[in-house]
Write an enzyme that holds these catalytic residues in place. Structure first.
Site, PDB file in Angstrom:
ATOM      1  N   ASP A   1      24.067  21.318  68.963  1.00 56.21           N
ATOM      2  CA  ASP A   1      22.990  21.091  69.535  1.00 56.21           C
ATOM      3  C   ASP A   1      22.110  22.263  69.829  1.00 56.21           C
ATOM      4  OD1 ASP A   1      20.963  19.309  71.248  1.00 56.21           O
ATOM      5  OD2 ASP A   1      21.575  20.536  73.144  1.00 56.21           O
ATOM      6  N   SER A   2      20.534  22.397  70.297  1.00 56.36           N
ATOM      7  CA  SER A   2      19.651  23.382  70.247  1.00 56.36           C
ATOM      8  C   SER A   2      20.172  24.070  71.562  1.00 56.36           C
ATOM      9  CB  SER A   2      18.350  22.873  70.607  1.00 56.36           C
ATOM     10  OG  SER A   2      18.417  22.048  71.769  1.00 56.36           O
TER      11      SER A   2
ATOM     12  N   TYR B   1      14.205  22.739  70.221  1.00 57.03           N
ATOM     13  CA  TYR B   1      14.219  22.214  69.000  1.00 57.03           C
ATOM     14  C   TYR B   1      12.770  21.141  69.042  1.00 57.03           C
ATOM     15  CZ  TYR B   1      18.423  23.745  66.399  1.00 57.03           C
ATOM     16  OH  TYR B   1      19.488  24.367  65.777  1.00 57.03           O
ATOM     17  N   GLY B   2      12.816  20.434  70.160  1.00 55.36           N
ATOM     18  CA  GLY B   2      11.750  19.166  70.322  1.00 55.36           C
ATOM     19  C   GLY B   2      10.234  19.505  69.612  1.00 55.36           C
TER      20      GLY B   2
ATOM     21  N   CYS C   1      22.715  15.901  68.729  1.00 57.05           N
ATOM     22  CA  CYS C   1      21.209  16.288  69.187  1.00 57.05           C
ATOM     23  C   CYS C   1      20.367  15.260  68.592  1.00 57.05           C
ATOM     24  CB  CYS C   1      20.828  17.802  68.681  1.00 57.05           C
ATOM     25  SG  CYS C   1      19.177  18.117  68.684  1.00 57.05           S
TER      26      CYS C   1
ATOM     27  N   THR D   1      17.246  15.257  68.107  1.00 52.66           N
ATOM     28  CA  THR D   1      15.999  15.943  67.226  1.00 52.66           C
ATOM     29  C   THR D   1      16.683  16.340  66.136  1.00 52.66           C
ATOM     30  OG1 THR D   1      14.928  16.595  69.269  1.00 52.66           O
ATOM     31  CG2 THR D   1      14.392  17.758  67.342  1.00 52.66           C
TER      32      THR D   1
ATOM     33  N   CYS E   1      17.463  11.825  74.092  1.00 49.79           N
ATOM     34  CA  CYS E   1      17.943  13.563  73.854  1.00 49.79           C
ATOM     35  C   CYS E   1      18.923  13.589  74.554  1.00 49.79           C
ATOM     36  CB  CYS E   1      16.511  14.104  74.608  1.00 49.79           C
ATOM     37  SG  CYS E   1      16.898  15.944  74.883  1.00 49.79           S
ATOM     38  N   THR E   2      19.791  14.399  73.949  1.00 49.91           N
ATOM     39  CA  THR E   2      21.231  14.729  74.578  1.00 49.91           C
ATOM     40  C   THR E   2      21.006  15.611  75.775  1.00 49.91           C
ATOM     41  OG1 THR E   2      21.747  16.309  73.017  1.00 49.91           O
ATOM     42  CG2 THR E   2      22.357  14.275  72.406  1.00 49.91           C
TER      43      THR E   2
END
Ligand code: DGL
Length: 269
Positions: A8-9, A40-41, A71, A73, A182-183
């Site tokens: 994930d980011s 990241y979005g 994630c 995104t 979104c996680t």
């Protein structure tokens, strides 16, 4: 199969990891947080795709045999590409849980909270087209929310004010389901439930994704409990503290670094 990679980011994918641990207690989990690039979005899909490919290579090099793109995104930007680039690797990705929300809505209106990149990706549109015919789906971006969650500000007045600003207009349009696309967002479910009230179902796709991963991995693991290792492209100490603030199980945190060209991730410790 005993070793699963996730990324994930930042800390968002931990909302998936906690369910994976319950589903696959004997699997080793390698979790990479690309903290150097969070969020990241707002980034272009092509940039997130390049990050995702390099991170997948890193996780495979550390021993992962399958990858959960934890994630939304990155799933929107890269899942299709990753399956083509790594044809032998099983991937499980996130998609906004529009389907269960659309199946159960009584008002015929559902809200979706996600990042701009997730709404731009073709995955979101295809999910709406396939599963939400006849239902009004209201997309809502949440600028600044990922940063609040990264900082562990789960109950802060500013977090509540931000959420009210997005959710109250959706309530005024009669939503009865709020899909978390979104996680990061499951970490503010208590606040969302307080704002939305008992008439609105908050839908977190993480448990279903963890079950899907367990099916893909075929009940992974040996006799011993699986180990968790965290990697961050940011500051390991800051990540350790973030994990503790979110109430997620502690585990060793290792430093990973991007090369100067931003094309590869290396183990730094
Ligand atoms: N947790 C991520 C998602 O599911 C990324 C959010 C971000 O970095 O903007 O979309």
């Amino acid at each position: 199969m005993t070793c699963l990679g996730l990324f994930d980011s930042g800390v968002g994918g931990l909302s998936v990891l906690r369910h994976l641990r319950a589903q696959l207690p004997a699997a080793d989990l390698l979790y990479l947080a690309d903290s150097a690039h969070v969020p990241y979005g707002p980034r272009p899909l092509a940039e997130v795709r390049a990050f995702s490919e390099a991170i997948t290579r890193f996780l495979l090099a550390q021993g992962a045999q399958a990858v959960v793109v934890a994630c939304n995104t990155a799933s929107a930007a890269a899942l299709k590409h990753l399956r083509t680039a790594f044809p032998d690797v099983p991937f499980v990705g996130m998609e906004p849980a529009v389907k269960p929300a659309a199946e159960q809505t009584r008002t015929g209106v559902v809200g979706v909270l996600a990042t701009p990149a997730t709404f731009q990706g073709e995955l979101f549109n295809s999910v709406v087209e396939r599963f939400a015919q006849g239902v009004r789906v209201l997309p809502q971006v949440c600028p600044g929310l990922v940063e609040q969650i990264e900082a562990g500000e789960l109950e802060a007045p500013r977090t509540e004010a931000l959420l009210r600003g997005w959710v109250e207009p959706l309530l005024a349009q009669d939503i009865d389901a709020l899909v978390l696309g979104c996680t990061h967002y499951p970490f503010v479910i208590p606040l969302l439930e307080k704002i939305a009230g008992p008439g609105v179902r908050v839908v977190d796709p993480a448990p279903a994704v963890a079950r899907q991963a367990a099916r893909v991995l075929n009940g992974a693991g040996g006799g011993r409990p699986g180990r968790v290792t965290y990697y961050t492209t940011g500051d390991p100490e800051a990540f350790r503290q973030a994990v503790a603030r979110l109430g997620v199980a502690p585990a060793p945190v290792r430093a990973a670094r991007w090369d100067a060209a931003g094309l590869q991730v290396w183990l730094a410790d």
